[in-house]
Design a protein around this motif. Structure first.
Motif, short mmCIF file in Angstrom:
data_model
loop_
_atom_site.label_atom_id
_atom_site.label_comp_id
_atom_site.label_asym_id
_atom_site.label_seq_id
_atom_site.Cartn_x
_atom_site.Cartn_y
_atom_site.Cartn_z
N MET A 110 0.83 -1.20 0.00
CA MET A 110 0.00 0.00 0.00
C MET A 110 0.87 1.26 0.00
O MET A 110 0.59 2.23 -0.71
N GLU A 111 1.94 1.23 0.79
CA GLU A 111 2.82 2.39 0.86
C GLU A 111 3.52 2.62 -0.48
O GLU A 111 3.62 3.76 -0.95
N VAL A 112 3.98 1.57 -1.11
CA VAL A 112 4.64 1.68 -2.42
C VAL A 112 3.67 2.24 -3.45
O VAL A 112 4.02 3.12 -4.24
N ASN A 113 2.43 1.74 -3.45
CA ASN A 113 1.44 2.25 -4.39
C ASN A 113 1.15 3.73 -4.16
O ASN A 113 1.00 4.50 -5.11
N GLN A 114 1.06 4.13 -2.91
CA GLN A 114 0.84 5.54 -2.59
C GLN A 114 2.01 6.39 -3.07
O GLN A 114 1.82 7.46 -3.64
N LEU A 115 3.22 5.92 -2.85
CA LEU A 115 4.40 6.68 -3.28
C LEU A 115 4.47 6.78 -4.80
O LEU A 115 4.89 7.80 -5.35
N LYS A 116 4.03 5.74 -5.50
CA LYS A 116 3.99 5.79 -6.97
C LYS A 116 3.02 6.86 -7.45
O LYS A 116 3.28 7.55 -8.44
N LEU A 117 1.89 6.99 -6.75
CA LEU A 117 0.93 8.04 -7.10
C LEU A 117 1.52 9.43 -6.83
O LEU A 117 1.38 10.35 -7.64
N GLU A 118 2.17 9.58 -5.69
CA GLU A 118 2.70 10.88 -5.30
C GLU A 118 3.84 11.34 -6.20
O GLU A 118 3.99 12.54 -6.45
N VAL A 119 4.64 10.42 -6.70
CA VAL A 119 5.78 10.80 -7.53
C VAL A 119 5.32 11.36 -8.88
O VAL A 119 6.02 12.14 -9.52
N LYS A 120 4.10 11.02 -9.30
CA LYS A 120 3.56 11.51 -10.56
C LYS A 120 2.99 12.92 -10.45
O LYS A 120 2.74 13.56 -11.47
N LEU A 121 2.76 13.39 -9.23
CA LEU A 121 2.18 14.71 -9.03
C LEU A 121 3.16 15.81 -9.45
O LEU A 121 4.36 15.73 -9.19
N GLU A 122 2.61 16.83 -10.11
CA GLU A 122 3.43 17.97 -10.48
C GLU A 122 3.66 18.83 -9.24
O GLU A 122 2.73 19.16 -8.51
N ARG A 123 4.89 19.19 -9.01
CA ARG A 123 5.24 19.98 -7.83
C ARG A 123 5.43 21.43 -8.23
O ARG A 123 5.97 21.73 -9.28
N TRP A 124 4.96 22.34 -7.38
CA TRP A 124 5.11 23.78 -7.59
C TRP A 124 5.84 24.38 -6.41
O TRP A 124 5.75 23.89 -5.29
#
Length: 73
Positions: free
Chosen positions: A17-31
């Motif tokens: 679950m943690e790995v899947n969450q981190l995969k989602l977060e890494v795709k987010l555009e950061r500002w």
């Protein structure tokens, strides 16, 4: 979405679950925070005339105004 009790999961499931969450977060555009703050500030200032939290509610249109005072003798 069903509720998952984390205490019932195995360590492997928790790690997955943690790995899947981190995969989602890494795709987010950061500002940059400074850029975001400027945009939020401009957005708030653009709507300040219609914002009742800033401007307040006219007494004649306020449904929550005091109808009468409480007097304790």
């Amino acid at each position: 979405m069903p509720v998952i009790n984390v205490e019932d999961l195995t360590d492997k499931d928790k790690a997955l679950m943690e790995v899947n969450q981190l995969k989602l977060e890494v795709k987010l555009e950061r500002w940059l925070t400074s850029k975001c703050c400027e945009e939020i500030k401009e957005y708030i200032q653009a709507g300040v005339e219609e914002d009742t939290l800033v401007k307040g509610i006219a007494e004649d249109k306020n449904p929550f105004k005091e109808k009468g005072g409480c007097v304790i003798c």
